[in-house]
Write a protein that holds these residues in place. Structure first.
Motif, PDB file in Angstrom:
ATOM      1  N   PHE A 188     102.511 -34.028 -16.742  1.00  0.00           N
ATOM      2  CA  PHE A 188     102.522 -32.748 -16.785  1.00  0.00           C
ATOM      3  C   PHE A 188     103.963 -32.175 -17.373  1.00  0.00           C
ATOM      4  N   TYR A 189     104.956 -32.785 -16.918  1.00  0.00           N
ATOM      5  CA  TYR A 189     106.173 -32.252 -16.962  1.00  0.00           C
ATOM      6  C   TYR A 189     107.304 -32.977 -17.824  1.00  0.00           C
ATOM      7  N   HIS A 190     107.306 -34.136 -17.647  1.00  0.00           N
ATOM      8  CA  HIS A 190     108.610 -34.693 -18.293  1.00  0.00           C
ATOM      9  C   HIS A 190     108.089 -35.249 -19.798  1.00  0.00           C
ATOM     10  N   GLN A 191     106.908 -35.554 -20.009  1.00  0.00           N
ATOM     11  CA  GLN A 191     106.383 -36.163 -21.314  1.00  0.00           C
ATOM     12  C   GLN A 191     105.391 -35.415 -22.104  1.00  0.00           C
ATOM     13  N   GLY A 192     104.515 -34.914 -21.131  1.00  0.00           N
ATOM     14  CA  GLY A 192     103.486 -34.162 -21.712  1.00  0.00           C
ATOM     15  C   GLY A 192     102.187 -35.026 -21.966  1.00  0.00           C
ATOM     16  N   ARG A 193     101.032 -34.610 -22.481  1.00  0.00           N
ATOM     17  CA  ARG A 193      99.902 -35.798 -22.410  1.00  0.00           C
ATOM     18  C   ARG A 193      99.856 -36.725 -23.246  1.00  0.00           C
ATOM     19  N   TYR A 194     100.403 -36.169 -24.810  1.00  0.00           N
ATOM     20  CA  TYR A 194     100.182 -37.036 -25.833  1.00  0.00           C
ATOM     21  C   TYR A 194     101.351 -38.237 -25.728  1.00  0.00           C
ATOM     22  N   SER A 195     102.613 -37.754 -25.366  1.00  0.00           N
ATOM     23  CA  SER A 195     103.606 -38.704 -25.175  1.00  0.00           C
ATOM     24  C   SER A 195     103.510 -39.758 -24.043  1.00  0.00           C
ATOM     25  N   PHE A 196     102.758 -39.077 -22.852  1.00  0.00           N
ATOM     26  CA  PHE A 196     102.377 -39.813 -21.871  1.00  0.00           C
ATOM     27  C   PHE A 196     101.813 -41.212 -22.218  1.00  0.00           C
ATOM     28  N   PHE A 197     100.645 -41.144 -23.050  1.00  0.00           N
ATOM     29  CA  PHE A 197      99.840 -42.056 -23.616  1.00  0.00           C
ATOM     30  C   PHE A 197     100.761 -43.095 -24.697  1.00  0.00           C
ATOM     31  N   LYS A 198     101.357 -42.338 -25.535  1.00  0.00           N
ATOM     32  CA  LYS A 198     101.885 -43.014 -26.617  1.00  0.00           C
ATOM     33  C   LYS A 198     103.220 -43.882 -25.958  1.00  0.00           C
ATOM     34  N   SER A 199     103.835 -43.360 -25.157  1.00  0.00           N
ATOM     35  CA  SER A 199     104.964 -44.099 -24.539  1.00  0.00           C
ATOM     36  C   SER A 199     104.557 -45.545 -23.907  1.00  0.00           C
ATOM     37  N   ARG A 200     103.311 -45.375 -23.195  1.00  0.00           N
ATOM     38  CA  ARG A 200     102.876 -46.705 -22.618  1.00  0.00           C
ATOM     39  C   ARG A 200     102.465 -47.515 -23.348  1.00  0.00           C
ATOM     40  N   ALA A 201     101.721 -47.087 -24.440  1.00  0.00           N
ATOM     41  CA  ALA A 201     101.171 -47.971 -25.694  1.00  0.00           C
ATOM     42  C   ALA A 201     102.084 -48.724 -26.186  1.00  0.00           C
ATOM     43  N   GLU A 202     103.176 -47.831 -26.510  1.00  0.00           N
ATOM     44  CA  GLU A 202     104.445 -48.699 -27.227  1.00  0.00           C
ATOM     45  C   GLU A 202     105.099 -49.705 -25.924  1.00  0.00           C
ATOM     46  N   LYS A 203     105.490 -49.178 -25.018  1.00  0.00           N
ATOM     47  CA  LYS A 203     105.883 -50.115 -23.925  1.00  0.00           C
ATOM     48  C   LYS A 203     105.296 -51.563 -23.658  1.00  0.00           C
ATOM     49  N   TYR A 204     103.873 -51.468 -23.695  1.00  0.00           N
ATOM     50  CA  TYR A 204     103.084 -52.582 -23.384  1.00  0.00           C
ATOM     51  C   TYR A 204     102.547 -53.179 -24.776  1.00  0.00           C
ATOM     52  N   ASN A 205     102.779 -52.618 -26.069  1.00  0.00           N
ATOM     53  CA  ASN A 205     102.326 -53.240 -27.296  1.00  0.00           C
ATOM     54  C   ASN A 205     101.065 -53.141 -27.043  1.00  0.00           C
ATOM     55  N   SER A 206     100.415 -52.337 -26.559  1.00  0.00           N
ATOM     56  CA  SER A 206      98.870 -52.350 -26.421  1.00  0.00           C
ATOM     57  C   SER A 206      98.182 -51.174 -26.444  1.00  0.00           C
ATOM     58  N   THR A 207      96.921 -51.147 -26.755  1.00  0.00           N
ATOM     59  CA  THR A 207      95.995 -49.966 -26.751  1.00  0.00           C
ATOM     60  C   THR A 207      95.180 -49.827 -25.613  1.00  0.00           C
ATOM     61  N   VAL A 208      95.026 -50.758 -24.687  1.00  0.00           N
ATOM     62  CA  VAL A 208      94.735 -51.046 -23.421  1.00  0.00           C
ATOM     63  C   VAL A 208      95.557 -51.393 -22.489  1.00  0.00           C
ATOM     64  N   PHE A 209      95.597 -50.538 -21.427  1.00  0.00           N
ATOM     65  CA  PHE A 209      96.760 -50.466 -20.217  1.00  0.00           C
ATOM     66  C   PHE A 209      96.181 -49.896 -19.172  1.00  0.00           C
ATOM     67  N   ARG A 210      96.852 -50.397 -18.293  1.00  0.00           N
ATOM     68  CA  ARG A 210      96.787 -49.674 -16.771  1.00  0.00           C
ATOM     69  C   ARG A 210      97.588 -48.557 -16.528  1.00  0.00           C
ATOM     70  N   THR A 211      97.280 -47.372 -16.082  1.00  0.00           N
ATOM     71  CA  THR A 211      98.039 -46.357 -15.503  1.00  0.00           C
ATOM     72  C   THR A 211      97.179 -45.623 -14.300  1.00  0.00           C
ATOM     73  N   ASN A 212      97.939 -44.449 -13.812  1.00  0.00           N
ATOM     74  CA  ASN A 212      97.312 -43.452 -12.904  1.00  0.00           C
ATOM     75  C   ASN A 212      96.977 -42.350 -13.671  1.00  0.00           C
ATOM     76  N   MET A 213      96.007 -41.660 -13.580  1.00  0.00           N
ATOM     77  CA  MET A 213      95.561 -40.248 -14.239  1.00  0.00           C
ATOM     78  C   MET A 213      95.544 -39.280 -13.285  1.00  0.00           C
ATOM     79  N   PRO A 214      96.224 -38.245 -13.534  1.00  0.00           N
ATOM     80  CA  PRO A 214      96.409 -36.965 -12.747  1.00  0.00           C
ATOM     81  C   PRO A 214      94.975 -36.541 -12.382  1.00  0.00           C
TER      82      PRO A 214
END
Length: 483
Positions: free
Chosen positions: A38-64
């Motif tokens: 909601f506040y630090h990244q925004g929803r698009y960057s939230f997913f983009k940053s994690r996809a880049e971090k894990y180098n994967s389009t499938v990953f685990r996270t918590n959803m608000p």
């Protein structure tokens, strides 16, 4: 018995990988992810940053929303065009009580019933209620074109009048009015909402009812100093139904007294009038009105920002076909290849409902382009559609609006347009969760463009980014110089 799999783009054997990512510490992990989202990244960057971090389009996270609202915010995220469609396979994914995400608003918002959107296809009521909605839409086949065109004339007149008074006109209030009045007349035997208990307050009532249900999923864009207050009020509790109880009663009564044809047919098919009416109110407010009123500004934004060259091409096609066919009909708009491609491209590049949720009914193997992953029975699967429909391994120049993308051979790519909770090449049925108004939405979008370019040559807009949907303001219109 082998573990079911999703379908890869080709038949090569994919390496099996562990799903990357983690959920963090209990409570703290979901809370951190919520603040990132909601506040630090925004929803698009939230997913983009994690996809880049894990180098994967499938990953685990918590959803608000996470703590206090979500019983369990843990999800497996799918971001590519190959893995995402498993969310449409009802033999593998359960959609029970997971429509808006990892929490469910009180059934009081739908009269104590579980709305159609919260039913899994395996539940007997799902097929019965969806059949009724599809039957209602089909019965209006000959009505929606003239009703919608009439509403558009009022829409354009208001837009022009307001542009004469001020430098810019925000589209959303006008598309709200257009959508609300059109849908009410369509579903309620031509009656006007002004002649019911809701009078001129229908849109205000609907939006208040909506926000009380989805408040944990939105942010108001307040100054940073107010983020902790907003987070506590909106994301840490579920707003109670009593805040809209009296308003909802007016909404229910308006449909109960106006949608007589639909309600009588529902009773004849074994559905109580009360449940049928609550189903219609929910479908109208949360699916039809919420979707269309958001979608029309998105469509106009993308067309407007492409500039005069596309506007000229659209105007030429539309005016030529309308003249040769003798008017605006469903048959005439079928012949407008560019107009249809533009609508599909807008749905591809910015789908109005970006989220999909499901719960694995069994242990699954899900394939991406590069690997396969095992998802255990009971795990929640989440798809963020704007990544899947802009998959660079599927679409050339995926971030660019290509107006001719779906013409000719390009029509083969429509199977990767997923906005309707299903592929564009598939049809909604009582046995699936695809939007029953899928075809109607495409036709209304085309009619909107047809009527626009019969009346105007070009349009300019200003776009202000916003969390859920950009704010689109019309700056100028140029009246048509030829026909």
């Amino acid at each position: 018995m082998p573990i079911p799999t999703s379908t890869p783009l080709n038949n090569t054997t994919l390496p099996k990988h562990e799903i990357p990512g983690n959920y963090g510490l209990p409570f703290l992990g979901p809370l951190k992810d919520r603040w990132d989202y909601f506040y630090h990244q925004g929803r698009y960057s939230f997913f983009k940053s994690r996809a880049e971090k894990y180098n994967s389009t499938v990953f685990r996270t918590n959803m608000p929303p996470g703590p206090w609202v979500s019983p369990d915010p843990r999800v497996v995220v799918l971001l590519d065009a190959i893995s995402f469609p498993i969310l449409f396979d009802n033999s593998k994914v359960d959609k029970k009580d997971i429509f808006v995400g990892t929490f469910m608003p009180s059934t009081s918002f739908a009269g104590g019933y579980r709305a159609l959107a919260y039913l899994d296809t395996s539940e007997p009521k799902h097929g019965l209620l969806k059949s009724m909605i599809q039957s209602l839409i089909a019965s209006k086949h000959n009505e929606f074109v003239p009703v919608f065109r009439n509403g558009l004339q009022s829409f354009f007149t208001q837009l022009e009048d307001q542009l004469e008074e001020k430098k810019g006109v925000e589209l959303r209030p006008l598309t709200d009015t257009l959508s609300f009045e059109f849908l009410f007349k369509l579903f309620c035997d031509g009656k006007s909402p002004l002649d019911t208990k809701i009078e001129s307050n229908g849109i205000k009532i609907i939006k208040k009812w909506q926000i009380c249900q989805i408040a944990p999923l939105v942010t108001l864009g307040l100054p940073k100093i107010l983020n902790p207050i907003e987070d506590f009020i909106f994301h840490s509790i579920k707003l109670p139904f009593f805040l809209v109880k009296n308003d909802y009663k007016k909404l229910y009564d308006a449909f109960n007294s106006s949608a007589t044809t639909y309600l009588e047919k529902a009773e004849n098919n074994g559905i109580s009038r009360e449940e049928a009416c609550h189903t219609l109110v929910y479908m109208f407010g949360f699916n039809a009105f919420a979707g269309i009123s958001v979608w029309f500004p998105i469509l106009i934004k993308w067309v407007a920002t492409q500039g005069p060259n596309l506007h000229r091409q659209l105007a030429d096609e539309i005016r030529t076909v309308v003249k040769s066919e003798g008017g605006v009909t469903l048959n005439s708009i079928k012949k407008m290849a560019l107009t249809k491609s533009v609508v599909y491209e807008a749905f591809r590049i910015e789908p109005p409902v970006p989220y999909q949720y499901g719960r694995a009914k069994q242990d699954l193997i899900v394939n991406s382009h590069d690997a396969s992953y095992e998802i255990k029975k009971g795990e929640v699967i989440f798809g963020y559609q704007p990544f899947a429909t802009k998959d660079p391994k599927i679409f050339e120049n995926p971030e660019v609006f290509e107006s001719h993308r779906f013409i000719g051979e390009g029509e083969k790519m429509l199977k990767y347009v997923l906005w309707s909770n299903g592929r564009e090449t598939e049809d909604p049925t009582p046995e699936n969760k695809q939007c029953p108004g899928k075809d109607l939405s495409v036709q209304l979008s085309m009619i909107l463009l047809v009527e626009f370019f019969l009346r105007y040559d070009t349009i300019s807009v200003h776009v202000k980014p916003s969390f859920l949907s950009d704010v689109v303001t019309v700056l100028s219109l140029t009246k048509a110089t030829s026909m």
